[in-house]
Design a protein around this motif. Sequence first.
Motif, mmCIF file in Angstrom:
data_model
loop_
_atom_site.group_PDB
_atom_site.id
_atom_site.type_symbol
_atom_site.label_atom_id
_atom_site.label_comp_id
_atom_site.label_asym_id
_atom_site.label_seq_id
_atom_site.Cartn_x
_atom_site.Cartn_y
_atom_site.Cartn_z
ATOM 1 N N GLU A 275 0.820 -1.171 0.046
ATOM 2 C CA GLU A 275 -0.156 0.051 -0.141
ATOM 3 C C GLU A 275 0.790 1.276 -0.075
ATOM 4 N N ILE A 276 1.966 1.275 0.734
ATOM 5 C CA ILE A 276 2.865 2.452 0.676
ATOM 6 C C ILE A 276 3.495 2.658 -0.760
ATOM 7 N N ALA A 277 4.055 1.489 -1.341
ATOM 8 C CA ALA A 277 4.272 1.625 -2.761
ATOM 9 C C ALA A 277 3.448 2.042 -3.722
ATOM 10 N N ALA A 278 2.191 1.712 -3.323
ATOM 11 C CA ALA A 278 1.003 2.354 -4.349
ATOM 12 C C ALA A 278 0.815 3.746 -4.471
ATOM 13 N N ALA A 279 0.914 4.308 -2.846
ATOM 14 C CA ALA A 279 0.460 5.650 -2.555
ATOM 15 C C ALA A 279 1.605 6.521 -3.412
ATOM 16 N N GLN A 280 2.968 5.988 -3.185
ATOM 17 C CA GLN A 280 4.092 6.711 -3.782
ATOM 18 C C GLN A 280 4.092 6.736 -5.317
ATOM 19 N N ILE A 281 3.497 5.578 -5.893
ATOM 20 C CA ILE A 281 3.236 5.630 -7.209
ATOM 21 C C ILE A 281 2.378 6.430 -7.642
ATOM 22 N N ALA A 282 1.104 6.440 -7.115
ATOM 23 C CA ALA A 282 0.008 7.175 -7.320
ATOM 24 C C ALA A 282 0.406 8.708 -7.303
ATOM 25 N N LEU A 283 1.168 9.035 -6.139
ATOM 26 C CA LEU A 283 1.469 10.494 -5.840
ATOM 27 C C LEU A 283 2.127 11.082 -7.127
ATOM 28 N N ALA B 99 12.424 13.622 -11.761
ATOM 29 C CA ALA B 99 13.791 13.786 -11.223
ATOM 30 C C ALA B 99 13.745 13.825 -9.769
ATOM 31 N N ILE B 100 12.848 14.404 -9.074
ATOM 32 C CA ILE B 100 12.605 14.377 -7.543
ATOM 33 C C ILE B 100 12.370 13.092 -7.122
ATOM 34 N N GLY C 53 14.837 7.962 -4.324
ATOM 35 C CA GLY C 53 15.116 6.521 -4.466
ATOM 36 C C GLY C 53 14.154 5.569 -5.289
ATOM 37 N N MET C 54 13.472 6.472 -5.881
ATOM 38 C CA MET C 54 12.430 5.805 -6.638
ATOM 39 C C MET C 54 12.968 5.334 -7.998
ATOM 40 N N GLU C 55 12.739 4.094 -8.610
ATOM 41 C CA GLU C 55 13.190 3.774 -10.016
ATOM 42 C C GLU C 55 11.983 4.013 -10.926
ATOM 43 N N PHE D 110 7.562 1.811 -13.044
ATOM 44 C CA PHE D 110 8.213 1.955 -11.635
ATOM 45 C C PHE D 110 8.796 0.446 -11.215
ATOM 46 N N VAL D 111 9.907 0.605 -10.632
ATOM 47 C CA VAL D 111 10.332 -0.789 -10.252
ATOM 48 C C VAL D 111 10.562 -0.286 -8.738
ATOM 49 N N PRO D 112 9.654 -1.234 -7.714
ATOM 50 C CA PRO D 112 9.585 -0.881 -6.450
ATOM 51 C C PRO D 112 11.013 -1.396 -5.902
ATOM 52 N N THR D 113 11.490 -0.289 -5.255
ATOM 53 C CA THR D 113 12.932 -0.284 -4.512
ATOM 54 C C THR D 113 13.048 -1.387 -3.352
ATOM 55 N N VAL D 114 11.687 -1.671 -2.586
ATOM 56 C CA VAL D 114 11.767 -2.636 -1.509
ATOM 57 C C VAL D 114 10.881 -3.612 -1.993
#
Length: 439
Positions: free
Chosen positions: A46-54, A73-74, A79-81, A137-141
């Motif tokens: 869910e955290i990764a999904a929230a980051q991707i959606a943002l 770039a930000i 740390g996001m790929e 997006f490639v999840p980092t964790v």
Amino acid sequence: MLKRFLQGSIRWQIVTLAVLPIFLVGVLGIMTEPASPEKTELTQAEIAAAQIALVARQVDTAITSDASETVLAIARQAGMEVARVSPVGAPPVEGTDYEIRLLTALENVHGREAVVVDTSDGDLAIVVAVKDGHLSFVPTVMPVPGLNDDVVNIILSVIIIVLPVAFLSIYAARLITLPMTRIAAAADAQNRADPATEMFEEGGPREIRLLAKRLNEMRSQIESMLKERTAMLRAVSHDLRTPLTRLKLRIEQSVEGDPADALQRDVDAINDMINETLSYLRSDAEIEVPRKADLPSLLRTICSDFSDVGYTVSYTGPDRLSLECNPKSLARAVANLVDNGTKFGGSVEVTLKRDLYGAIRIEVADNGPGIPAEIRSRVMEPFEKGDPSRSPSTRSGFGLGLSIVREIMTRHGGTMELAHREPRGLCVALVFPSACRKA
């Protein structure tokens, strides 16, 4: 409190062991509830999904292409790929449980449709559609394969709740059963103990203390009965010597020739029976202190004593081998076997050796008629002579020789084995297990 628990009734100890774990599981469950992964506000997916959606939302709302590139770039600095892909590229794949949870969160929570694809590097990427193309997006964790929130929850429950309760139950059960184990060990060591000592420890739960007390009382009563029986039989056997001596003198004075020889042999046979009986009774009464003895010296002495009176007895074995034992009792046991061998065979061989398992073996073999296999266990009982083929006309006893040897071996914690000797004869082995104290 622990002392009262250990000395209480077994019934209440069992009830305590049944109720206490349930109580502890409830308490530990309440205390560890905040640590459960299912109770966290957001899971990893869910955290990764929230980051991707943002990031996707920021790209959609960017006014210019430069602004959207600044957002990417930000995100990379954080740390996001993330990268732009157009078209999607590789065909969608199913993904692992983690990716499935992430896609579900994107769709249900954030209203974004996404797919899972394989990248050129072999990783799994999440591809999300934006206004001017697609973002990868490639999840980092990435979680350990097969390790999801449910598995983590089960592992934590086992570590935090189940294991402590299990160890506590095992420890408490051991405290309860330890007195019973001691009683069983004491009963096993009964034949090797000093009759004057108290065998069974009166400790532990109330029922075990009562049982140990009754067993000690019963043992004392049995010892008292055995002493009375032994004293009576020894007195009777001893008193028989006087009339036998008078009878022997009268035979020598009044009878000559073959009748006198026959009567003399009968008197000698009766005297041998008395000596054998007294020897058997003496084994019940005497307690010898164990000490270290050199077995070759002991066995050579026995062989020499029989050889000096005309019997063919030889020794084979090492020159030095020590064993902590009761030397007088052990010498008596070997002498009984050698005496039996001289009665029923022309020669006797005494052998000392160690077997493959480290046990010490004393073997006494004769060349007599032997004992049939079907009655070997029976001839070790008191007053059992076994097969008539091993009963000569002279030097016959009550059949106590092998029973005396077996009793002496039991006191040493060893065993006695009877086997056929090729081509003929009997081999009796006295076996001291490797667990016996030896040097």
